[in-house]
Design an enzyme around this catalytic site. Sequence first.
Site, PDB file in Angstrom:
ATOM      1  N   GLY A  50       2.801   0.446   5.595  1.00  0.00           N
ATOM      2  CA  GLY A  50       3.992   1.016   6.405  1.00  0.00           C
ATOM      3  C   GLY A  50       3.362   1.377   7.896  1.00  0.00           C
TER       4      GLY A  50
ATOM      5  CB  CYS B 106      -7.207  11.827   4.075  1.00  0.00           C
ATOM      6  SG  CYS B 106      -7.087  12.365   2.278  1.00  0.00           S
TER       7      CYS B 106
ATOM      8  CB  SER C 231       0.194   6.344   1.635  1.00  0.00           C
ATOM      9  OG  SER C 231       1.623   6.646   2.518  1.00  0.00           O
ATOM     10  N   GLY C 232       2.377   7.381  -0.670  1.00  0.00           N
ATOM     11  CA  GLY C 232       3.206   8.654  -1.012  1.00  0.00           C
ATOM     12  C   GLY C 232       3.960   9.237   0.199  1.00  0.00           C
TER      13      GLY C 232
ATOM     14  CB  VAL D  16       8.994   8.915   4.524  1.00  0.00           C
ATOM     15  CG1 VAL D  16       8.638   8.916   5.981  1.00  0.00           C
ATOM     16  CG2 VAL D  16      10.280   8.175   4.577  1.00  0.00           C
ATOM     17  CG  ASP D  17       6.335   5.659   8.021  1.00  0.00           C
ATOM     18  OD1 ASP D  17       7.703   5.930   8.140  1.00  0.00           O
ATOM     19  OD2 ASP D  17       5.318   6.472   8.443  1.00  0.00           O
TER      20      ASP D  17
ATOM     21  N   GLY E 267       0.920  -1.297  -0.005  1.00  0.00           N
ATOM     22  CA  GLY E 267       0.042   0.122  -0.100  1.00  0.00           C
ATOM     23  C   GLY E 267       0.795   1.040  -0.097  1.00  0.00           C
TER      24      GLY E 267
ATOM     25  CB  CYS F 145      -9.694   3.708   7.601  1.00  0.00           C
ATOM     26  SG  CYS F 145      -8.765   3.879   6.012  1.00  0.00           S
TER      27      CYS F 145
END
Length: 362
Positions: free
Chosen positions: A122, A194, A9-10, A12-13, A7, A98
């Site tokens: 992450g 978000c 997400s954009g 760093v993790d 997954g 979620c």
Amino acid sequence: MNKVIVGISGGVDSSVTALKLQQQGLAVEGLFMKNWDEDDGTEYCTARTDLEDALRVCDALNIELHTANFARQYWDNVFEHFLAEYQAGRTPNPDVLCNREIKFKVFADYADQLGADNIATGHYARTAQQDGETKLLKGLDHNKDQSYFLHSVDQLQLAKTLFPVGELEKSEVRHIARQAGLVTHNKKDSTGICFIGERRFSDFLEQYIKPNPGLILNDEGQNMGEHNGLMFHTIGQRQGLGIGGVANAHQAPWYVADKNIQQNTLLVVQGNDHPALFAHSLIAIEPRWINQPPSLPFKCHAKTRYRQADQACTIFDDNNGKLIVAFEVAQRAITPGQYVVFYTDDQCLGGAVIESATPTLR
């Protein structure tokens, strides 16, 4: 070669998650999930920027990035519950739902269709195999541990999930990303929900729930002013009450101690340590256990909110499908709608939804 769908997400993790798994020789592909449709003409949600960063990371790692829109599933399985809880005067935590309903169900099913043997995220968490079961453990970086948000994911889902950054400190994750030249190495961690983004929370809720003003009362029943809707307030809240400077014997700050849904009133008290803000026990509903439920009564530790230090407690069965959780030390600002999550040492056992705080164990 095992195929893993990460997954992405954009952030760093998830970037380092993909990198670490690639370095282990696994066949890695990414999936960018869009869980919210921005239809109000604004860019509060950073989905577009995040997708661009995800693409740049996958290009740098030379891996394929899939994209999927799960907004409908998110609305049906997470957001409608989120609104219903606020309408009922409670304070929900959509991140838990979620994870359970989207990231470890819809995403996992989608990854299966792509031929994945495993999924990876992450999250700062770990898993361990013991006695034929998959256990959920805290991340090694206890300042970033996210097992609280994963407590309602069952062990069958966890058994197919990899959490590479759960073995690392956050500073090490950023260092790895920097050394690999990933654009996300210094990207700020996302916080909050978000679909709310940078806008005021009250402005967002008003789009979906009509405000219902009512009285603010102190612990002596005196009228202190008017709230603009119970949904805008949570237990332990200090800011945003609009009653500063009220003529009183002393000017200690005011805190929300309770919400009376039937009378639509907000109870406030003065002082951070006011007794009305504390409770020795709580009642919880809808318990979910990652592995076999413990035999009750059961002594362990618990958190009633993320980042709280583990608190010693005993779990009792109220014989009506609910749990009574009695703490050794009184807990501050126990909030209905939030989750109480149980631990023994580093193992997360599961959790339940807080229904109410109780001043004494019955």
